[in-house]
Design a protein around this motif. Sequence first.
Motif, mmCIF file in Angstrom:
data_model
loop_
_atom_site.group_PDB
_atom_site.id
_atom_site.type_symbol
_atom_site.label_atom_id
_atom_site.label_comp_id
_atom_site.label_asym_id
_atom_site.label_seq_id
_atom_site.Cartn_x
_atom_site.Cartn_y
_atom_site.Cartn_z
ATOM 1 N N ILE A 3 0.837 -1.191 0.000
ATOM 2 C CA ILE A 3 0.000 0.000 0.000
ATOM 3 C C ILE A 3 0.879 1.251 0.000
ATOM 4 N N ALA A 4 1.946 1.215 0.780
ATOM 5 C CA ALA A 4 2.857 2.360 0.829
ATOM 6 C C ALA A 4 3.508 2.585 -0.529
ATOM 7 N N ALA A 5 3.903 1.506 -1.175
ATOM 8 C CA ALA A 5 4.523 1.628 -2.495
ATOM 9 C C ALA A 5 3.545 2.231 -3.483
ATOM 10 N N LEU A 6 2.295 1.825 -3.396
ATOM 11 C CA LEU A 6 1.267 2.375 -4.263
ATOM 12 C C LEU A 6 1.166 3.871 -4.079
ATOM 13 N N ALA A 7 1.092 4.289 -2.872
ATOM 14 C CA ALA A 7 0.911 5.697 -2.594
ATOM 15 C C ALA A 7 2.116 6.508 -3.034
ATOM 16 N N CYS A 8 3.300 5.989 -2.820
ATOM 17 C CA CYS A 8 4.514 6.715 -3.187
ATOM 18 C C CYS A 8 4.719 6.738 -4.695
ATOM 19 N N ALA A 9 3.999 5.888 -5.396
ATOM 20 C CA ALA A 9 4.173 5.806 -6.833
ATOM 21 C C ALA A 9 3.616 7.010 -7.560
ATOM 22 N N GLY A 10 2.747 7.759 -6.925
ATOM 23 C CA GLY A 10 2.082 8.860 -7.592
ATOM 24 C C GLY A 10 3.022 9.910 -8.139
ATOM 25 N N THR A 11 4.191 10.028 -7.609
ATOM 26 C CA THR A 11 5.113 11.034 -8.088
ATOM 27 C C THR A 11 6.538 10.706 -7.678
ATOM 28 N N ALA A 12 7.451 11.049 -8.541
ATOM 29 C CA ALA A 12 8.853 10.790 -8.243
ATOM 30 C C ALA A 12 9.396 11.755 -7.201
ATOM 31 N N VAL A 55 -11.187 7.483 -4.471
ATOM 32 C CA VAL A 55 -9.956 7.257 -3.715
ATOM 33 C C VAL A 55 -9.255 8.610 -3.659
ATOM 34 N N ARG A 56 -8.723 8.966 -2.497
ATOM 35 C CA ARG A 56 -8.002 10.239 -2.338
ATOM 36 C C ARG A 56 -6.589 9.953 -1.830
ATOM 37 N N LEU A 57 -5.608 10.545 -2.492
ATOM 38 C CA LEU A 57 -4.219 10.452 -2.064
ATOM 39 C C LEU A 57 -3.687 11.867 -1.891
ATOM 40 N N LYS A 58 -2.953 12.083 -0.818
ATOM 41 C CA LYS A 58 -2.338 13.388 -0.562
ATOM 42 C C LYS A 58 -0.959 13.120 0.012
ATOM 43 N N GLY A 109 8.506 20.950 -1.353
ATOM 44 C CA GLY A 109 7.688 21.808 -0.503
ATOM 45 C C GLY A 109 6.221 21.858 -0.865
ATOM 46 N N GLY A 110 5.839 21.422 -2.053
ATOM 47 C CA GLY A 110 4.440 21.411 -2.450
ATOM 48 C C GLY A 110 3.726 20.168 -1.928
ATOM 49 N N THR A 111 2.470 20.039 -2.316
ATOM 50 C CA THR A 111 1.670 18.883 -1.926
ATOM 51 C C THR A 111 1.017 18.293 -3.165
ATOM 52 N N MET A 112 1.148 16.985 -3.355
ATOM 53 C CA MET A 112 0.506 16.279 -4.443
ATOM 54 C C MET A 112 -0.858 15.811 -3.952
ATOM 55 N N ASN A 113 -1.898 16.036 -4.755
ATOM 56 C CA ASN A 113 -3.241 15.559 -4.470
ATOM 57 C C ASN A 113 -3.719 14.763 -5.674
ATOM 58 N N ALA A 114 -4.301 13.615 -5.433
ATOM 59 C CA ALA A 114 -4.836 12.798 -6.521
ATOM 60 C C ALA A 114 -6.162 12.208 -6.096
ATOM 61 N N THR A 115 -7.082 12.125 -7.050
ATOM 62 C CA THR A 115 -8.359 11.458 -6.825
ATOM 63 C C THR A 115 -8.695 10.635 -8.054
ATOM 64 N N ALA A 116 -9.374 9.520 -7.838
ATOM 65 C CA ALA A 116 -9.860 8.663 -8.925
ATOM 66 C C ALA A 116 -10.846 7.678 -8.327
ATOM 67 N N ALA A 117 -11.705 7.135 -9.170
ATOM 68 C CA ALA A 117 -12.637 6.117 -8.696
ATOM 69 C C ALA A 117 -11.876 4.846 -8.315
ATOM 70 N N GLN A 149 -2.804 16.474 -9.168
ATOM 71 C CA GLN A 149 -2.385 17.876 -9.104
ATOM 72 C C GLN A 149 -1.099 17.996 -8.306
ATOM 73 N N GLN A 150 -0.159 18.749 -8.857
ATOM 74 C CA GLN A 150 1.088 19.054 -8.171
ATOM 75 C C GLN A 150 1.296 20.554 -8.277
ATOM 76 N N PRO A 151 0.893 21.310 -7.241
ATOM 77 C CA PRO A 151 1.059 22.762 -7.297
ATOM 78 C C PRO A 151 2.494 23.146 -7.628
ATOM 79 N N GLY A 152 2.618 24.124 -8.505
ATOM 80 C CA GLY A 152 3.936 24.553 -8.952
ATOM 81 C C GLY A 152 4.435 23.745 -10.125
ATOM 82 N N GLN A 153 3.864 22.573 -10.353
ATOM 83 C CA GLN A 153 4.253 21.715 -11.466
ATOM 84 C C GLN A 153 3.161 21.700 -12.532
ATOM 85 N N GLY A 154 1.913 21.484 -12.095
ATOM 86 C CA GLY A 154 0.803 21.395 -13.024
ATOM 87 C C GLY A 154 -0.152 20.303 -12.604
ATOM 88 N N SER A 155 -1.023 19.917 -13.541
ATOM 89 C CA SER A 155 -1.994 18.879 -13.240
ATOM 90 C C SER A 155 -2.361 18.128 -14.508
#
Length: 175
Positions: free
Chosen positions: A12-21, A88-91, A97-105, A125-131
């Motif tokens: 589960i941790a690996a899944l969550a960390c996969a959202g962004t490098a 599903v919500r991931l944050k 310094g930013g925060t990644m937010n992701a949602t999907a069914a 969404q990655q503030p400062g990077q884009g979405s």
Amino acid sequence: MTRHAAKLVLAIAALACAGTALAKSSDRNQTMKVDADRSDCTVTDSGPCVLTGNVHIVQGSLVIEAARADIRQGDGDIQSAKLTGSPVRLKQDMDNGGTMNATAAQVDYDLQQDTVVFTGKAVVQQPGQGSISGERIVYNMRTGQVQGGGNGGRVSLQFEPRNKAPASDKKDGKN
């Protein structure tokens, strides 16, 4: 916690960390806390583990909320993890310094292929990077490639400028 249950939690941790490098790298070394209304886990090397009802996972700055987490093993290793919810919500905080937010069914993580697939009104969404948003977003952790689209739907991308100019001060009426 048994050795097998610990492996499932690591998946589960690996899944969550996969959202962004750029996810907060220190999160992987933090204690993970998992809460759910119910669990049905097999403690063999090839058994499934299903968590249902208000699944809440916290590890460092990472927070995952889902209705269900279905983790599958094979030959003692985690093969896949599927998170479902409404949505599903991931944050997670980022090293920059930013925060990644992701949602999907649904969020599917294939450990053998090192891919994460967000489906159903997916938004990352990655503030400062884009979405990126679309019906399907695929992230390849090996290559860093992100693909969006699927099911006849469109994909929307937003890119933030690298060097944003500061907003001018217009309080005093000067331009």
